[in-house]
Design an enzyme around this catalytic site. Structure first.
Site, short mmCIF file in Angstrom:
data_model
loop_
_atom_site.label_atom_id
_atom_site.label_comp_id
_atom_site.label_asym_id
_atom_site.label_seq_id
_atom_site.Cartn_x
_atom_site.Cartn_y
_atom_site.Cartn_z
N HIS A 1 41.27 53.31 48.48
CA HIS A 1 41.65 53.02 47.09
C HIS A 1 43.08 52.51 47.03
O HIS A 1 43.89 52.82 47.89
CB HIS A 1 41.52 54.34 46.31
N SER A 2 43.38 51.75 45.98
CA SER A 2 44.79 51.39 45.78
C SER A 2 45.15 51.45 44.30
O SER A 2 44.29 51.34 43.42
CB SER A 2 45.05 49.99 46.36
N ASN A 3 46.43 51.69 44.06
CA ASN A 3 47.05 51.46 42.75
C ASN A 3 48.10 50.38 42.98
O ASN A 3 48.40 50.06 44.13
CB ASN A 3 47.74 52.73 42.23
N ARG B 1 52.87 55.24 33.32
CA ARG B 1 51.94 54.15 33.07
C ARG B 1 51.14 54.51 31.82
O ARG B 1 50.55 55.58 31.75
CB ARG B 1 51.01 54.02 34.29
N TYR C 1 40.72 42.02 45.18
CA TYR C 1 40.56 42.99 44.09
C TYR C 1 40.78 42.24 42.78
O TYR C 1 41.90 41.98 42.38
CB TYR C 1 41.58 44.12 44.28
N LYS D 1 37.16 44.99 39.07
CA LYS D 1 37.44 46.09 38.14
C LYS D 1 36.62 45.87 36.88
O LYS D 1 36.74 44.82 36.22
CB LYS D 1 38.94 46.10 37.82
O1 GKR Z 1 45.14 49.22 38.56
O2 GKR Z 1 44.05 49.34 36.69
C1 GKR Z 1 44.19 49.58 37.89
C2 GKR Z 1 43.07 50.32 38.58
O3 GKR Z 1 42.07 50.59 37.65
C3 GKR Z 1 43.58 51.59 39.21
O4 GKR Z 1 44.31 52.35 38.26
C4 GKR Z 1 42.48 52.45 39.78
O5 GKR Z 1 42.98 53.71 40.15
O6 GKR Z 1 42.17 50.72 41.43
C5 GKR Z 1 41.84 51.95 41.03
C6 GKR Z 1 40.39 52.28 41.21
O7 GKR Z 1 39.79 51.84 42.16
O8 GKR Z 1 39.84 53.04 40.41
MG MG Z 2 38.02 52.98 41.76
#
Ligand code: GKR
Ligand code: MG
Length: 418
Positions: free
Chosen positions: A316-318, A398, A145, A189
């Site tokens: 999905h992950s955070n 956050r 990721y 991302k």
């Molecule tokens: O960690 O900035 C991040 C991601 O953008 C996350 O907040 C998202 O929820 O990983 C996520 C996604 O797939 O949208």
């Molecule tokens: Mg996403």
């Protein structure tokens, strides 16, 4: 087996300055860790968000859950729903779509469902995957990721990943991550730079890693026309295109013109979204996430529903720690239809609250723990340190936007800017 006591510990862990449509990650990511202390000293672990809005809801339900039987999950859900009533909390933990009363209850319930399943597993001497119906796979694949990122937090030295803002540095970060973890697919991302620059980043990855499935996720940062153009330009290059544009209707318009499936963790985030999204053929892949889909068993329900409609399932992950990773691995292993490599923020963190050794990435996959419960143990010293970091950092939610404005004063979040 009854819950005797519940300990909720908010924690913080260092997070690099990762860029997204809302701005940049702050120096710490927040999580909440729950310990259900049950009869005979059995402890069930759960992990979820750490922002105050979420923790406040969790604190409200805790007194009602003492004395509850960990094998009575429907009763657990009823109690949580009764305490929360019509509550709706809004997302203060990061880009997981709209909020509703149903999602609020599902999110709070999930934290306790996972901890109850962990406790059940310890009591029975079986891993959680067995309580979910058994293993469909021995190891769960994850995807690298990648994020565009600044080289350093404000006032800090450059981190080990350095700045990633160009196709070349993106390829460099991918190489490091793949060398370290063996990932066999890559997610980027997006929504950070002009779409053409992000298309160039994907093309550079395709050239550097021929044959590896690629995904880009601009978190709804593009208008419908732009998303259609990107889909055309990356035809044959992307495995799926994640949340290119806001809303089910917009996604449906893009999906009608795109050859690759569209995926989402933003427009289908609750069972209420399924009917309109699937009817309009807005998505070809749903990214499950047990933290807000109502736990591990509802993730399996989502999977069956998606399967019936010919919609694929990914995850999905955070930013998360090891208790969450263990839960992700158990549910993914017990969910045959989850055939895409799951997302994880794991490579971006440097500390944890679990004792090392139970979860390891080999060839981009994590073997399903075969010890009882989730198969991970809390490290009490690490938990205490992470809690001290939580208190010291002073963050209570956050807030990528405000932090970004300290780098770029005029910054506005990208809500389909391009
Ligand atoms: O960690 O900035 C991040 C991601 O953008 C996350 O907040 C998202 O929820 O990983 C996520 C996604 O797939 O949208
Ligand atoms: Mg996403």
């Amino acid at each position: 087996m009854k819950i005797q006591d519940i300990v909720l510990t908010p924690v913080a862990f260092a997070d690099p300055p990762l860029l997204n449509v809302m701005g940049v990650h702050e120096p710490f990511a927040l999580r909440g860790v729950v310990q259900l202390v049950c009869d005979d000293g059995v402890v069930g672990l759960g992990e979820s968000y750490g922002d105050l809005a979420f923790l406040d809801q969790v604190r409200q339900v805790i007194p009602e859950l003492k004395g509850h039987d960990v094998f009575d999950l429907p009763g657990l859900q009823r109690k949580i729903a009764a305490v929360l009533g019509k509550a709706v909390f809004s997302d203060q933990h990061g880009l997981t779509g709209g909020f509703s009363n149903r999602k609020t209850i599902a999110t709070v319930y999930s934290l306790f469902e996972v901890a109850c399943l962990d406790a059940q597993g310890h009591f029975l001497g079986r891993p959680v995957v067995d309580l979910l119906g058994g293993k469909s796979r021995d190891a769960v694949d994850f995807s690298a990721y990648l994020f565009y990122k600044y080289g350093a937090h404000l006032g800090a030295e450059e981190d080990a990943w350095g700045e990633v803002t160009t196709p070349e540095t993106l390829v460099g970060a991918a190489r490091t991550m793949i060398d370290r973890y063996g990932f066999k697919s890559i997610k980027v991302k997006g929504g950070v730079f002009e779409p053409d620059q992000e298309i160039a980043g994907i093309r550079a990855l395709a050239e550097a890693f021929p044959g590896l499935p690629l995904r880009i996720d601009p978190n709804a940062g593009w208008k419908v026309d732009t998303a259609i153009r990107v889909a055309r330009e990356l035809d044959g290059v992307l495995e799926y295109l994640e949340d290119p544009t806001p809303g089910i209707e917009g996604m449906a318009q893009v999906a009608a013109q795109a050859n690759m499936p569209l995926a989402t963790n933003m427009c289908v985030v609750s069972f209420d979204d399924i009917e309109p999204a699937f009817r309009q053929r807005a998505v070809g892949v749903v990214l499950s996430d047990h933290h807000f889909w109502g736990g591990l068993r509802d993730t399996q329900a989502l999977s069956k529903t998606a399967e019936c409609f010919g919609v694929g399932l990914s995850m999905h992950s955070n930013s998360h720690l090891g208790i969450s990773l263990a839960a992700m691995v158990h549910v993914a292993a017990a969910t045959p239809h989850l055939t895409y490599a799951c997302d994880t923020h794991w490579p971006w963190k440097t500390t944890d609250v679990i004792a090392p050794g139970s979860l390891a990435f080999v060839d981009g996959a994590v073997a399903v723990p075969d010890k009882p419960g989730l198969g991970v143990e809390l490290d009490p010293d690490a938990l205490a340190r992470a809690h001290e970091d939580y208190v010291r950092c002073g963050q209570t939610k956050r807030d990528d936007v405000t932090y970004m404005r300290r780098f770029v004063g005029s910054f506005e979040p990208n809500t389909a800017r391009w």
